[in-house]
Design a protein around this motif. Sequence first.
Motif, PDB file in Angstrom:
ATOM      1  N   ALA A   1       0.817  -1.227   0.000  1.00 56.85           N
ATOM      2  CA  ALA A   1       0.000   0.000   0.000  1.00 56.85           C
ATOM      3  C   ALA A   1       0.845   1.269   0.000  1.00 56.85           C
ATOM      4  CB  ALA A   1      -0.990  -0.014   1.167  1.00 56.85           C
ATOM      5  N   ILE A   2       1.860   1.281  -0.846  1.00 57.73           N
ATOM      6  CA  ILE A   2       2.693   2.469  -0.976  1.00 57.73           C
ATOM      7  C   ILE A   2       2.533   2.986  -2.397  1.00 57.73           C
ATOM      8  CG2 ILE A   2       4.810   1.279  -1.673  1.00 57.73           C
ATOM      9  CD1 ILE A   2       4.877   3.898   0.996  1.00 57.73           C
ATOM     10  N   GLY A   3       2.515   4.287  -2.555  1.00 55.89           N
ATOM     11  CA  GLY A   3       2.344   4.845  -3.893  1.00 55.89           C
ATOM     12  C   GLY A   3       2.295   6.355  -3.855  1.00 55.89           C
ATOM     13  N   PRO A   4       1.765   6.955  -4.901  1.00 56.32           N
ATOM     14  CA  PRO A   4       1.778   8.413  -5.018  1.00 56.32           C
ATOM     15  C   PRO A   4       1.182   9.155  -3.816  1.00 56.32           C
ATOM     16  CG  PRO A   4       1.128   7.434  -7.092  1.00 56.32           C
ATOM     17  CD  PRO A   4       1.206   6.310  -6.082  1.00 56.32           C
ATOM     18  N   VAL A   5       0.129   8.638  -3.235  1.00 56.64           N
ATOM     19  CA  VAL A   5      -0.491   9.311  -2.087  1.00 56.64           C
ATOM     20  C   VAL A   5       0.457   9.302  -0.889  1.00 56.64           C
ATOM     21  CG1 VAL A   5      -2.396   9.195  -0.430  1.00 56.64           C
ATOM     22  CG2 VAL A   5      -2.836   8.847  -2.855  1.00 56.64           C
ATOM     23  N   THR A   6       1.117   8.174  -0.666  1.00 54.30           N
ATOM     24  CA  THR A   6       2.009   8.074   0.493  1.00 54.30           C
ATOM     25  C   THR A   6       3.312   8.840   0.276  1.00 54.30           C
ATOM     26  OG1 THR A   6       2.879   5.969  -0.327  1.00 54.30           O
ATOM     27  CG2 THR A   6       1.064   5.870   1.271  1.00 54.30           C
ATOM     28  N   HIS A   7       3.673   9.121  -0.973  1.00 58.82           N
ATOM     29  CA  HIS A   7       4.899   9.890  -1.243  1.00 58.82           C
ATOM     30  C   HIS A   7       4.827  11.292  -0.659  1.00 58.82           C
ATOM     31  CE1 HIS A   7       6.977   7.044  -3.806  1.00 58.82           C
ATOM     32  NE2 HIS A   7       5.814   6.764  -4.319  1.00 58.82           N
ATOM     33  N   LYS A   8       3.633  11.781  -0.490  1.00 62.56           N
ATOM     34  CA  LYS A   8       3.488  13.112   0.123  1.00 62.56           C
ATOM     35  C   LYS A   8       3.902  13.085   1.585  1.00 62.56           C
ATOM     36  CE  LYS A   8      -0.170  14.335  -3.060  1.00 62.56           C
ATOM     37  NZ  LYS A   8      -1.591  14.511  -3.262  1.00 62.56           N
ATOM     38  N   LEU A   9       3.820  11.902   2.197  1.00 57.52           N
ATOM     39  CA  LEU A   9       4.201  11.752   3.600  1.00 57.52           C
ATOM     40  C   LEU A   9       5.638  11.251   3.765  1.00 57.52           C
ATOM     41  CD1 LEU A   9       0.937  10.047   4.915  1.00 57.52           C
ATOM     42  CD2 LEU A   9       1.607  12.448   5.147  1.00 57.52           C
ATOM     43  N   MET A  10       6.102  10.424   2.807  1.00 55.35           N
ATOM     44  CA  MET A  10       7.424   9.825   2.939  1.00 55.35           C
ATOM     45  C   MET A  10       8.020   9.583   1.552  1.00 55.35           C
ATOM     46  SD  MET A  10       8.422   6.057   4.481  1.00 55.35           S
ATOM     47  CE  MET A  10       7.850   5.160   3.024  1.00 55.35           C
ATOM     48  N   THR A  11       9.109  10.260   1.240  1.00 55.46           N
ATOM     49  CA  THR A  11       9.815   9.982  -0.006  1.00 55.46           C
ATOM     50  C   THR A  11      10.720   8.779   0.216  1.00 55.46           C
ATOM     51  OG1 THR A  11      11.724  11.368   0.513  1.00 55.46           O
ATOM     52  CG2 THR A  11       9.825  12.457  -0.571  1.00 55.46           C
ATOM     53  N   MET A  12      11.224   8.224  -0.858  1.00 54.63           N
ATOM     54  CA  MET A  12      12.136   7.089  -0.718  1.00 54.63           C
ATOM     55  C   MET A  12      13.432   7.524  -0.028  1.00 54.63           C
ATOM     56  SD  MET A  12      10.497   4.404  -1.721  1.00 54.63           S
ATOM     57  CE  MET A  12       9.137   5.219  -0.881  1.00 54.63           C
ATOM     58  N   ALA A  13      13.909   8.739  -0.288  1.00 58.79           N
ATOM     59  CA  ALA A  13      15.111   9.246   0.389  1.00 58.79           C
ATOM     60  C   ALA A  13      14.861   9.362   1.895  1.00 58.79           C
ATOM     61  CB  ALA A  13      15.523  10.600  -0.187  1.00 58.79           C
ATOM     62  N   GLN A  14      13.684   9.858   2.262  1.00 56.81           N
ATOM     63  CA  GLN A  14      13.354   9.959   3.693  1.00 56.81           C
ATOM     64  C   GLN A  14      13.248   8.573   4.324  1.00 56.81           C
ATOM     65  OE1 GLN A  14       9.782  12.275   3.036  1.00 56.81           O
ATOM     66  NE2 GLN A  14      10.685  14.052   4.092  1.00 56.81           N
ATOM     67  N   TRP A  15      12.693   7.628   3.584  1.00 56.47           N
ATOM     68  CA  TRP A  15      12.569   6.264   4.101  1.00 56.47           C
ATOM     69  C   TRP A  15      13.948   5.666   4.368  1.00 56.47           C
ATOM     70  CZ3 TRP A  15      11.197   1.374   0.869  1.00 56.47           C
ATOM     71  CH2 TRP A  15      10.926   0.292   1.729  1.00 56.47           C
ATOM     72  N   ARG A  16      14.865   5.855   3.413  1.00 53.40           N
ATOM     73  CA  ARG A  16      16.232   5.347   3.602  1.00 53.40           C
ATOM     74  C   ARG A  16      16.887   5.986   4.826  1.00 53.40           C
ATOM     75  NH1 ARG A  16      16.162   6.119  -1.952  1.00 53.40           N
ATOM     76  NH2 ARG A  16      17.376   8.041  -1.776  1.00 53.40           N
ATOM     77  N   GLU A  17      16.785   7.305   4.935  1.00 51.97           N
ATOM     78  CA  GLU A  17      17.415   8.017   6.058  1.00 51.97           C
ATOM     79  C   GLU A  17      16.842   7.573   7.397  1.00 51.97           C
ATOM     80  OE1 GLU A  17      16.872  12.164   5.119  1.00 51.97           O
ATOM     81  OE2 GLU A  17      18.080  11.990   3.290  1.00 51.97           O
ATOM     82  N   ALA A  18      15.533   7.483   7.485  1.00 50.56           N
ATOM     83  CA  ALA A  18      14.891   7.079   8.744  1.00 50.56           C
ATOM     84  C   ALA A  18      15.221   5.616   9.069  1.00 50.56           C
ATOM     85  CB  ALA A  18      13.377   7.284   8.656  1.00 50.56           C
ATOM     86  N   SER A  19      15.305   4.783   8.052  1.00 50.41           N
ATOM     87  CA  SER A  19      15.643   3.373   8.271  1.00 50.41           C
ATOM     88  C   SER A  19      17.062   3.240   8.803  1.00 50.41           C
ATOM     89  CB  SER A  19      15.489   2.580   6.969  1.00 50.41           C
ATOM     90  OG  SER A  19      14.134   2.579   6.558  1.00 50.41           O
ATOM     91  N   GLU A  20      17.971   3.995   8.241  1.00 44.87           N
ATOM     92  CA  GLU A  20      19.352   3.949   8.719  1.00 44.87           C
ATOM     93  C   GLU A  20      19.433   4.436  10.167  1.00 44.87           C
ATOM     94  OE1 GLU A  20      23.712   4.534   6.852  1.00 44.87           O
ATOM     95  OE2 GLU A  20      22.250   6.079   6.331  1.00 44.87           O
ATOM     96  N   ALA A  21      18.715   5.497  10.487  1.00 44.80           N
ATOM     97  CA  ALA A  21      18.692   6.020  11.853  1.00 44.80           C
ATOM     98  C   ALA A  21      18.101   5.006  12.834  1.00 44.80           C
ATOM     99  CB  ALA A  21      17.906   7.328  11.906  1.00 44.80           C
TER     100      ALA A  21
END
Length: 176
Positions: free
Chosen positions: A6-26
């Motif tokens: 359930a990830i797609g254009p609507v969820t990109h407004k809340l989390m970009t892939m770059a933000q996901w990578r950064e938060a995952s690393e943290a």
Amino acid sequence: MILLRAIGPVTHKLMTMAQWREASEAAGFVAPETLVNTGNMIAGFDGTEAAVVKTMVGVLRSFGLGENVVPVVRKPALLHKLMQADPIAEAAAERPNQTGVYFFASKKPDFEWLKRHDGPETVHVVHDHLIVDFTQDVAQSGKLIRLIDKNCGTNTSRNWNSVRRIADRCAAREKA
């Protein structure tokens, strides 16, 4: 490997892939890398699969993503097994975007209902995953997709090309 449901254009407004990578690393994921389509990540993690899921759920919720956005975790070796099994070789070669691999949140989904499936699609169970040759435009297979959701529970799917590309990238990371 983490596949998001359930990830797609609507969820990109809340989390970009770059933000996901950064938060995952943290959060403790090692060298997170997103690839192919939205919602695919390869990353290391020191812990059990349950710990991976729990930690990733925390990452996703920190962005305000709802409970319908679910991480489905698999080891790269499983992708290699699915690719090697290749029960849809002809379809994968001729129409890879019309073939799908279903990954389930449950470890042992109920596939008993498949005995009654009479659609035009060809369905194979491989290592507790469904590999589907839709034989047509996937959008024409709404009945089968609803049956998969109803009978097998929370899932996410990727087309054959995407799974192959993710498996190839996992292999390359393992060699590095």
